[in-house]
Design an enzyme around this catalytic site. Structure first.
Site, PDB file in Angstrom:
ATOM      1  CB  SER A 251      -7.115  -1.190   6.515  1.00 25.41           C
ATOM      2  OG  SER A 251      -7.813  -2.417   6.515  1.00 25.41           O
ATOM      3  CE  LYS A 252      -1.053  -0.467   1.102  1.00 21.34           C
ATOM      4  NZ  LYS A 252       0.268  -0.232   1.469  1.00 21.34           N
TER       5      LYS A 252
END
Ligand code: GLU
Length: 478
Positions: A251-252
């Site tokens: 994830s970012k």
């Protein structure tokens, strides 16, 4: 055997994700290995998530990574168009065919406008909609004639098992009771992902569907659709998830996920591709470095694992470093120059940059690091490193630096060898070890205590620059 045809089918909703690059790469390698065709198809039927310019960006990023597609937007091909919003009539015709054959029905209650592409891993059981028996056919006709908007849903049978033999995951079974009567066509005439994906895979002659594991829960719907249409099914291969180091889904929040971020940070495309290739696939031994040709030769879906693959930055850095070393200095000039220019560093010849790269190549991880590591090649030091000052600028340093400066002034040939000879001779004359001169001279010339060989870097800087920097240090560092 018929020609292998595979596709990468991104939705133009933003930048290309590293997971997307992996899917594209595995499709590309599989096609190349088997002399097949690699198709790029743009799945842009979800108008709410559409981002203008995203398609152009995807194409540019695939090109940067060296993944040339054979058929797709811009290039064209015999089974186009390759952009789903240009194929609406076909989806509509297919939805109507299903209705005629009793495999789908109109739903006036829910028009499917918020129908989302389903993803797994979100922990939610799908809401099971079965509305197939709610309306009589007369009622449907009456409402349609009255112009009421309706979606088209597929009929999913109760209590059957739907199975696939996935190349990566093996035999997978799904209970139809957990499968929604999926909306296929929304009232606005746009298909959902499921209908468009299956219709296109069929009409584009796709033989192998290689995609992320998050699409596995959608597969029973697709399998039913193939059966309803009477079409042969492609081979399915669902790739394992990409994970953060803590094994949560990549994830970012835990790092960059867009390919463009890595491009901007100065990773080389072949290094990134090499690294990404190993996220799920393994060659069966300890080797780490593969060119695209080698990957093409060695890749097989059978060697792709089921378990999630950790995106390990240290590994990426190490691979990138190894690639940097294999490039010639002049090859790197063309990658380094634009990065320098972005920071306003211009006016240096290819030859000069090549020499800077030769001296700093061993010390950098990414192309962007050249800017920082080699900063003194582009400007006089703006400041002198505090630590280095404490360590290397002693009370007697000005005297030694002044002596070196004097000797350098009279040098006619300013080369690493002549500079070294001068420094050593001066040290002897002063009756001290050469280190007493080398460290403060390095500090005066570069502002730092570490870096490439002092004599080599001074040669590259040239006599004028070295003399000016030594003079300046003598004025400012007393
Ligand atoms: N449009 C889907 C995506 O964005 C494609 C999934 C598939 O390959 O079937 O990933």
């Amino acid at each position: 055997m018929s020609t292998i045809r595979v596709r990468f089918a991104p939705s133009p909703t933003g930048l290309l994700h590293v997971g997307g690059l992996r899917t594209a790469l595995y499709n590309f390698l599989f096609a190349r290995k088997h002399g097949g065709v690699f198709i790029l198809r743009i799945e842009d039927t979800d108008r709410n998530r559409y981002v203008p310019g995203a398609m152009e960006n995807l194409i540019r990023t695939l090109g940067w990574a060296g993944l040339q597609y054979d058929e797709g937007p811009v290039t064209g091909g015999p089974r186009g168009p390759y952009i789903q919003s240009e194929r609406l009539a076909q989806y509509k015709a297919c939805a109507e065919e299903l209705i005629r054959n009793g495999k789908a029905y109109r739903d006036f209650l829910d028009q499917g406008d918020d129908d989302e592409q389903e993803k797994s891993g979100e922990g939610e059981q799908p809401k099971i909609a079965r509305r197939q028996n709610l309306l009589s056919s007369d009622e449907v006709r009456r409402r349609l004639e009255a112009g009421e908007p309706a979606a088209v849903r597929m009929k999913v049978p109760d209590a059957v098992t739907i199975a696939i033999d996935d190349v990566i995951r093996g035999h997978v079974e799904f209970a139809s009771d957990l499968v929604n009567d999926q909306v296929l066509l929304k009232s606005d005439g746009y298909p959902t992902y499921h209908l468009a994906n299956v219709v296109d895979d069929h009409f584009m002659g796709v033989t192998h569907v290689i995609r992320g594991e998050e699409w596995l829960p959608s597969t029973p719907k697709h399998v039913l659709l193939y059966d309803y249409f009477g079409w042969p099914k492609p081979v399915f291969a669902h790739l394992p998830l990409l994970l953060n180091p803590d094994r949560t889904k990549l994830s970012k929040r835990q790092g960059d996920v867009a390919v463009e971020d890595y491009q901007k940070k100065g990773y080389l495309p072949d290094a990134l591709v090499n690294f990404i290739a190993l996220l799920g696939w393994n060659p069966g031994d300890e080797r780490e470095i593969f060119t695209l040709e080698e990957l093409t030769r060695e890749f097989s879906l059978e060697r792709v694992g089921k378990s999630g693959a950790v995106f390990n930055m240290d590994k990426l850095n190490s691979v990138n470093k190894q690639y940097l070393r294999t490039k010639t200095d002049q090859e790197l000039v063309s990658v380094v120059r634009p990065i320098l220019e972005e920071s306003g560093i211009r006016g240096f010849s290819d030859d000069y940059l090549g020499q800077v790269i030769r001296l700093t190549k061993e010390r950098v991880t990414t192309v962007c690091d050249f800017k920082e590591t080699g900063d003194f090649f582009f400007a006089d030091p703006a400041r002198y490193d505090e630590e280095a000052l404490k360590k290397n600028w002693k009370a007697e340093s000005p005297k030694y630096v002044a002596a070196v400066l004097d000797a350098l002034r009279s040098l006619e040939t300013f080369s690493a060898a002549t500079i070294e000879a001068v420094v050593r001779r001066t040290a002897e004359q002063l009756g001290v070890g050469p280190g007493k001169l080398i460290h403060p001279v390095r500090l005066a010339t570069t502002g730092k205590s570490t870096g490439p060989g002092l004599f080599e870097l001074m040669e590259v800087l040239g006599k004028g620059t070295c003399v000016r920097r030594l003079e300046r240090a003598l004025q400012t560092l007393v």
